[in-house]
Design a protein around this motif. Structure first.
Motif, short mmCIF file in Angstrom:
data_model
loop_
_atom_site.label_atom_id
_atom_site.label_comp_id
_atom_site.label_asym_id
_atom_site.label_seq_id
_atom_site.Cartn_x
_atom_site.Cartn_y
_atom_site.Cartn_z
N SER A 45 35.04 16.20 20.25
CA SER A 45 33.72 16.65 19.90
C SER A 45 33.54 16.39 18.28
O SER A 45 34.68 16.51 17.66
N SER A 46 32.21 16.71 17.67
CA SER A 46 32.10 16.54 16.40
C SER A 46 31.04 17.35 15.95
O SER A 46 30.11 17.19 15.38
N PRO A 47 31.29 18.72 16.00
CA PRO A 47 30.18 19.85 15.68
C PRO A 47 30.30 19.91 14.27
O PRO A 47 29.35 20.91 13.70
N LYS A 249 46.87 15.81 12.69
CA LYS A 249 47.09 16.55 11.67
C LYS A 249 45.79 17.17 11.17
O LYS A 249 45.11 16.95 10.24
N PRO A 250 45.50 18.32 11.91
CA PRO A 250 44.48 19.06 11.58
C PRO A 250 44.61 20.00 10.43
O PRO A 250 45.64 20.52 10.03
N ALA A 262 41.55 22.15 17.19
CA ALA A 262 42.12 21.70 15.90
C ALA A 262 40.97 20.81 15.57
O ALA A 262 40.26 19.87 16.02
N VAL A 263 40.82 21.05 14.05
CA VAL A 263 39.74 20.67 13.42
C VAL A 263 40.15 20.13 12.15
O VAL A 263 41.23 20.40 11.49
N VAL A 270 37.00 17.24 16.04
CA VAL A 270 37.60 18.56 16.70
C VAL A 270 38.06 18.26 17.74
O VAL A 270 37.41 17.45 18.80
N LYS A 271 39.29 18.53 18.09
CA LYS A 271 40.09 18.30 19.37
C LYS A 271 40.05 19.74 20.11
O LYS A 271 40.39 20.83 19.73
N GLN A 272 39.74 19.80 21.35
CA GLN A 272 39.42 21.00 22.21
C GLN A 272 40.52 20.85 23.43
O GLN A 272 40.47 20.24 24.05
#
Length: 312
Positions: A45-47, A249-250, A262-263, A270-272
């Protein structure tokens, strides 16, 4: 099976507790679960807009961030107050809290209206209380304020020197990175948790670098034998899940609801990891249980034995 005092049939492998006090006498031991923290196990996602300085997510999955110009945002539309780069940003219930080098800001989570600010003073760190209020870690005290910034009587004195604070339910955790130690304040005496061997003598060594939490438990970012990763603890300080980043590599890891995020602030992705905050299991240890009968008190025991032929 706790049934609030109401009788319930069990399968013989279940304890039925008549009161919550009985349930409270049990001991629980966590069974930590390894998390595969790779892109293939995450939802994309890309919030957050690329180039953001900081970001926060509520337990309802609502996002806020500070853009490259230092303004607080919820979307690409209207910007909120300009706070500059933050050391800590929280989205707690109806409030957004931002702690910068000089100031603590309290912002309405929907309108982004600035509701109040105060000089940072001796505030070391800030943690959400789950209802919009915050816990403020100072040099000699931990101050509790509500969503309107008013001090609450639950504030406590503290002689500990800590770098970070996080709150999960009624448990307050303090992290001292120089000693790699977490102190958990809940009911009873504080509990010291040595983080390097949190998975036991045979497990990898962990070095904590930061601390956060949500209502389910605590999240520590750090390194497993030198490899960047995370450690999740439940509200009792027991390890529930752990893992090292694989192909990621957040810059930031966050908990929201039952999920781990992870942002990458620079790139805006963003990885959920769905359900990661509920990973792991628990072993319950009950006290000795007695049953009252006409013959007196007795302890139930299920015994299996292999006897010689013709034995009785």
């Amino acid at each position: 099976d706790f049934s609030a005092g109401e009788p319930r049939v069990t399968d013989g492998r279940t304890y039925r507790f008549e009161t919550r006090e009985q349930l409270g006498r049990c001991l629980s031991v966590a069974l930590p679960e390894w998390l595969p923290l790779s892109p293939s196990n995450a939802t994309d996602s890309s919030p957050v807009t690329p180039g953001a300085w900081n970001a926060a997510v509520s337990d309802d999955g609502e996002w806020a961030w500070i853009d490259h110009e230092g303004a607080v945002r919820r979307d690409e539309g209207c910007a909120g107050p300009v706070t500059g780069r933050a050391e800590r940003m929280l989205f707690v219930g109806p409030r957004i809290w931002v702690l910068t080098h000089e100031t603590l800001y309290r912002i309405d989570g929907r309108s982004l209206q600035l509701l109040g600010s105060e000089d940072r003073g001796d505030i070391v760190d800030v943690a959400g209380d789950g209802t919009g209020g915050a816990w403020l870690l100072g040099q000699t005290s931990i101050r509790h304020v509500d969503a309107n910034g008013r001090s609450l009587p639950s504030s406590v004195a503290s002689q500990e020197t800590a770098d970070a604070i996080a709150v999960a339910g009624d448990a307050i955790a303090l992290l001292r990175t120089s000693r790699n130690r977490l102190t958990l304040h809940s009911k009873g005496q504080p509990v010291e948790i040595e983080l390097s061997e949190v998975l036991g003598d045979d497990g990898p060594r962990f070095r904590a670098e930061s601390l956060s939490a949500n209502k389910l438990g605590f999240l520590l970012e750090g390194r497993w034998d030198g490899q960047a990763g995370v450690l999740l603890l439940d509200r009792h300080g027991e390890p529930s899940a752990w893992g090292a980043w694989d192909g990621l590599k957040p810059q930031l890891a966050l908990l929201a609801g039952s999920d781990l995020y992870a942002v990458s602030l620079a790139e805006g992705w963003v990885k959920q990891f769905v359900g990661a905050a509920q990973a792991g299991g628990t072993v319950w240890l009950t006290p000795a249980l007695e049953s009252e009968t006409l013959a007196g008190d007795w302890l139930r025991a299920d015994v299996a034995a292999i006897l010689p032929e013709n034995a009785t």
